[in-house]
Design a protein around this motif. Structure first.
Motif, mmCIF file in Angstrom:
data_model
loop_
_atom_site.group_PDB
_atom_site.id
_atom_site.type_symbol
_atom_site.label_atom_id
_atom_site.label_comp_id
_atom_site.label_asym_id
_atom_site.label_seq_id
_atom_site.Cartn_x
_atom_site.Cartn_y
_atom_site.Cartn_z
ATOM 1 N N GLY A 42 41.459 38.824 28.688
ATOM 2 C CA GLY A 42 41.828 37.880 29.871
ATOM 3 C C GLY A 42 41.551 38.685 31.241
ATOM 4 O O GLY A 42 41.298 39.921 31.402
ATOM 5 N N GLU A 43 41.557 37.874 32.222
ATOM 6 C CA GLU A 43 41.594 38.197 33.670
ATOM 7 C C GLU A 43 42.945 38.066 34.494
ATOM 8 O O GLU A 43 43.265 36.864 34.545
ATOM 9 N N HIS A 44 43.475 38.913 35.134
ATOM 10 C CA HIS A 44 44.574 38.792 35.852
ATOM 11 C C HIS A 44 44.614 39.633 36.851
ATOM 12 O O HIS A 44 44.303 40.909 36.770
ATOM 13 N N HIS A 45 45.493 39.304 38.064
ATOM 14 C CA HIS A 45 45.424 40.200 39.293
ATOM 15 C C HIS A 45 47.005 40.111 39.740
ATOM 16 O O HIS A 45 46.967 41.083 40.832
ATOM 17 N N SER A 46 47.894 39.662 39.178
ATOM 18 C CA SER A 46 49.137 39.858 39.672
ATOM 19 C C SER A 46 50.239 39.524 38.669
ATOM 20 O O SER A 46 49.865 39.547 37.425
ATOM 21 N N PHE A 49 52.319 42.191 34.443
ATOM 22 C CA PHE A 49 52.406 42.178 32.917
ATOM 23 C C PHE A 49 50.960 42.191 32.371
ATOM 24 O O PHE A 49 50.724 42.868 31.605
ATOM 25 N N GLU A 50 50.187 41.116 32.829
ATOM 26 C CA GLU A 50 48.894 41.057 32.271
ATOM 27 C C GLU A 50 47.827 41.986 33.066
ATOM 28 O O GLU A 50 47.300 41.344 34.093
ATOM 29 N N ILE A 51 47.639 43.151 32.664
ATOM 30 C CA ILE A 51 47.082 44.313 33.572
ATOM 31 C C ILE A 51 45.750 44.467 33.262
ATOM 32 O O ILE A 51 45.152 45.486 33.910
ATOM 33 N N ILE A 52 44.986 43.423 32.556
ATOM 34 C CA ILE A 52 43.456 43.622 32.724
ATOM 35 C C ILE A 52 42.667 42.889 33.726
ATOM 36 O O ILE A 52 42.891 41.609 33.664
ATOM 37 N N ALA A 53 42.224 43.522 34.794
ATOM 38 C CA ALA A 53 41.878 42.826 35.934
ATOM 39 C C ALA A 53 40.286 42.511 35.714
ATOM 40 O O ALA A 53 39.633 41.618 36.072
ATOM 41 N N SER A 54 39.522 43.284 34.896
ATOM 42 C CA SER A 54 38.346 43.186 34.597
ATOM 43 C C SER A 54 38.048 43.063 32.987
ATOM 44 O O SER A 54 37.797 43.921 32.432
#
Length: 384
Positions: A42-46, A49-54
């Motif tokens: 996944g990709e998430h930025h806030s 919890f979901e800490i993979i940004a890239s």
């Protein structure tokens, strides 16, 4: 049916983030050894919890540690990126992995991500389609000059063409709204049904697939069910009691995260154990391999054939118990839906159903040999 995971990921705030990311990489290595075919990142930025940004960075690292498993972006939020930059990153990954990368796209899930970027959530789905159209042109080697209210390209082209022709396998995120089905049908992409076992997502499965099929038919194409992927949470153990005990480690943190992230989401009925509620509604499998098999049968009864089931990675249990759960799936659940033992079972059934006849013939043959030997010995004795 292929087997894989959908790794958002979900890491509670009391865990060391560096170690959590490295455990995610270790998990992909384990899955590769266990024979899992796919992992979507996944990709998430806030929201913490979901800490993979890239996902692209993670996939590049995971590809170096694995041999067979295919690795997908699950998903790149297209409105957050210039289409040329996205196309170039995916093409580079396609070459670096020698074709093991898959390209999942979506409009962006967390509203807080869009808020930080100053993006109106009302625009995200339209922008996804705008960006997607440009990326496909770039994949084909076109020179693109196009300006919108959120990107500007002037004589833009990629300096590499995809390693996979015409481009890596593509899939669109689909939850409840029809946007994923519309995009999948328009371009013939696969679908990542990210909420397939949640109540709303389960109810929307057939509808969104039908939307994709109708739109594809209008363009003279047929949707391929092998590109349909359903996502749901699973934790299994040798016994139901053990599975329930295992998830006490982290399930409550996961539930709290989603309850606070979406205050409008359904709540567990007053006085009901959350585990009981999740099992009763089919939202999750917390039990044994047989319970997991029953869940797949339930999804097949609702949706018909689909190409892959992706376990939602969730960290409800400790890492050791999590790895054991994935191993139990590979050993006991995956073979059922791959029909891996069909020929063995047929051979077993044929042998056992004819066992009396076959053993009788074998015993007669052995008796005949004994008698023949005795006769030969007697003849030798008489001759001497």
């Amino acid at each position: 049916m292929r087997n894989g995971i959908f790794l958002a990921p979900f890491h509670a705030l009391d865990q060391d983030p560096t170690e959590a990311l490295h455990r995610d990489l270790e998990l992909i290595e384990h899955l590769d050894r266990l024979g899992y075919e796919e992992a979507w990142i996944g990709e998430h930025h806030s929201a913490g919890f979901e800490i993979i940004a890239s996902p692209e960075l993670f996939i590049a690292a995971a590809a170096e540690r694995t041999r067979r498993i295919r690795l997908g972006t699950g998903v790149v939020s297209l409105p957050y990126h210039n289409p040329l930059m996205t196309a170039n990153r995916i093409i580079q990954l396609d070459h670096m992995t020698r074709g093991r990368v898959m390209f999942g796209v979506g409009p962006g899930l967390l509203p807080s991500d869009a808020m930080m970027l100053g993006i109106d959530p009302m625009t995200q789905r339209d922008r996804m389609m705008e960006g997607l159209a440009v990326i496909l042109r770039l994949f084909r080697g076109e020179v693109v000059t196009e300006q919108s209210d959120w990107f500007n390209l002037v004589n833009a082209r990629t300096h590499l063409l995809p390693y996979t022709r015409p481009h890596p396998e593509m899939a669109v995120a689909s939850a409840v709204s029809p946007s994923g089905g519309r995009a999948a049908g328009k371009y013939g992409f696969g679908m990542l049904c990210v909420a397939a076992t949640a109540a709303d997502g389960f109810d929307a499965l057939a509808t969104n697939w039908q939307i994709a099929c109708q739109i594809a038919q209008e363009d003279g194409r047929t949707m391929d069910r092998n590109g349909l992927r359903l996502v749901g949470p699973v934790h299994i153990a040798p016994t139901r009691e053990q599975a329930r005990a295992n998830v006490q480690w982290g399930l409550h943190k996961w539930l709290e995260y989603f309850a606070r992230l979406n205050p409008l989401s359904p709540r567990t009925p007053e006085g009901m154990d959350p585990i009981d509620a999740m099992i009763a509604t089919g939202q999750a499998v917390i039990g044994t391999p047989d319970d997991a098999i029953a869940q797949i049968h339930r999804l097949q009864a609702k949706q018909g054939h689909f190409g892959a089931f992706l376990q939602l990675a969730h960290n409800w249990a400790s890492f050791d118990h999590t790895i054991k759960s994935y191993a139990l799936w590979a050993e006991h659940v995956a073979p059922v839906f791959k029909h891996a033992n069909a020929s063995r079972q047929a051979s077993y059934d044929w042998t056992m159903s004819n066992a009396n006849e076959f053993i009788g013939k074998a015993m007669m043959a052995a008796g005949a040999m004994i008698q023949r030997h005795a006769d030969e010995q007697a003849a030798k004795a008489a001759a001497s």
